[in-house]
Structure formats: C-alpha cells, structure tokens
Scaffold this motif. Structure first.
Motif, mmCIF file in Angstrom:
data_model
loop_
_atom_site.group_PDB
_atom_site.id
_atom_site.type_symbol
_atom_site.label_atom_id
_atom_site.label_comp_id
_atom_site.label_asym_id
_atom_site.label_seq_id
_atom_site.Cartn_x
_atom_site.Cartn_y
_atom_site.Cartn_z
ATOM 1 N N SER A 10 -3.639 63.620 6.306
ATOM 2 C CA SER A 10 -3.681 64.982 5.775
ATOM 3 C C SER A 10 -2.704 65.162 4.627
ATOM 4 O O SER A 10 -1.672 64.492 4.552
ATOM 5 N N TYR A 19 -3.334 77.450 -1.646
ATOM 6 C CA TYR A 19 -3.109 76.189 -0.972
ATOM 7 C C TYR A 19 -4.437 75.534 -0.619
ATOM 8 O O TYR A 19 -5.453 76.200 -0.448
ATOM 9 N N SER A 64 -0.507 72.657 -3.181
ATOM 10 C CA SER A 64 -0.089 74.002 -3.522
ATOM 11 C C SER A 64 -0.311 74.240 -5.006
ATOM 12 O O SER A 64 -0.217 73.324 -5.812
ATOM 13 N N GLN A 112 -5.340 72.828 2.301
ATOM 14 C CA GLN A 112 -5.017 71.932 3.396
ATOM 15 C C GLN A 112 -6.159 70.947 3.550
ATOM 16 O O GLN A 112 -7.298 71.343 3.791
ATOM 17 N N ASN A 136 -7.542 67.791 5.629
ATOM 18 C CA ASN A 136 -7.459 66.994 6.843
ATOM 19 C C ASN A 136 -8.589 65.983 6.883
ATOM 20 O O ASN A 136 -9.580 66.105 6.171
ATOM 21 N N GLY A 162 1.932 68.536 -4.327
ATOM 22 C CA GLY A 162 1.550 68.104 -2.997
ATOM 23 C C GLY A 162 0.657 66.887 -2.939
ATOM 24 O O GLY A 162 0.338 66.408 -1.846
ATOM 25 N N ARG A 186 -1.357 68.677 1.995
ATOM 26 C CA ARG A 186 -1.492 70.071 1.608
ATOM 27 C C ARG A 186 -1.095 70.229 0.154
ATOM 28 O O ARG A 186 0.032 69.921 -0.235
#
Length: 121
Positions: free
Chosen positions: A17, A79, A21, A81, A83, A8, A19
């Motif tokens: 952004s 994960y 993994s 994420q 941002n 990712g 994400r």
C-alpha cells in the motif's frame, strides 16, 4: 500562483500500500479534485475524482475496490490511498484540480508535477 504538489510515491511490492497526498496552494478549489496516472509508454488516464464535499467519488474500473480517494477541505488537500497494489499500477501519478463541479469529472484545469509509484512483482 496556483500550485499542486504531490507526495507519497515510492517503490512497493505487489500487494502493498501507498498513500499519495496532493496539497493545493494559492487558492481553494471548490470543484473536483482528482488523480490521473501515466504508465511508461502509455497515455495519461483517469484514476479517481472527488467532489468538494467529499461525498461524491468516481473511480476507474481498474482501481475500484483497491484505491480510495479522500479530501480534507480545511487543508485543501486530496489523498489517494492505494491498497493491493499491482505491477500494472506502476506509473507517474498526477494530481489535478478544477473550480467547477458541473461537467465531465475527468477534465481538469490545474495539474501537479507528478509522483512516481513503482510496484514490483
């Protein structure tokens, strides 16, 4: 054989952004899983961690409010994420895992190879 595989990463502009993994294979980790990062010329530092249940999470102050760690227990996957990315987030991001919940959540036993995240200004 225990294996952690990150994916990712990539190049993104500031404010964007991504994400990440991390899939763990070989066995199920029932302790913490986490993310670390290492910027160019810097030491590897803690980013975030999550308990087996996913209820308890920890974040470095530098990413609070911007990054969210989550876990899919059925897939043995964690994960991250990310941002509102900033240039200072540029680093190689490493996934980590351990079997225990007791103890310092910043210490781990198994590590992935890392995935590069580059944030341009």
């Amino acid at each position: 054989q225990v294996q952690l595989v990150e994916s990712g990463g990539g190049l993104v502009q500031a404010g964007g952004s991504l994400r990440l993994s991390c899939a763990a294979s070989g066995r199920t980790f029932r302790g913490y899983m986490g993310w670390f990062r290492q910027a160019p010329g810097k030491e590897r530092v803690f980013v975030a961690a999550i308990s087996w249940s996913g209820v308890t999470t920890y974040y470095a102050d530098s990413v609070k409010g911007r990054f969210t760690i989550s876990r899919d227990t059925t897939k043995n996957t964690v994960y991250l994420q990310m941002n509102s990315l900033k240039p200072e987030d540029t680093a190689v991001y490493y996934c980590a895992a351990r079997d225990r919940l007791v103890g310092d959540f910043t210490t781990y036993d198994y590590w992935g190879q890392g995935t590069q995240v580059t944030v341009s200004s």
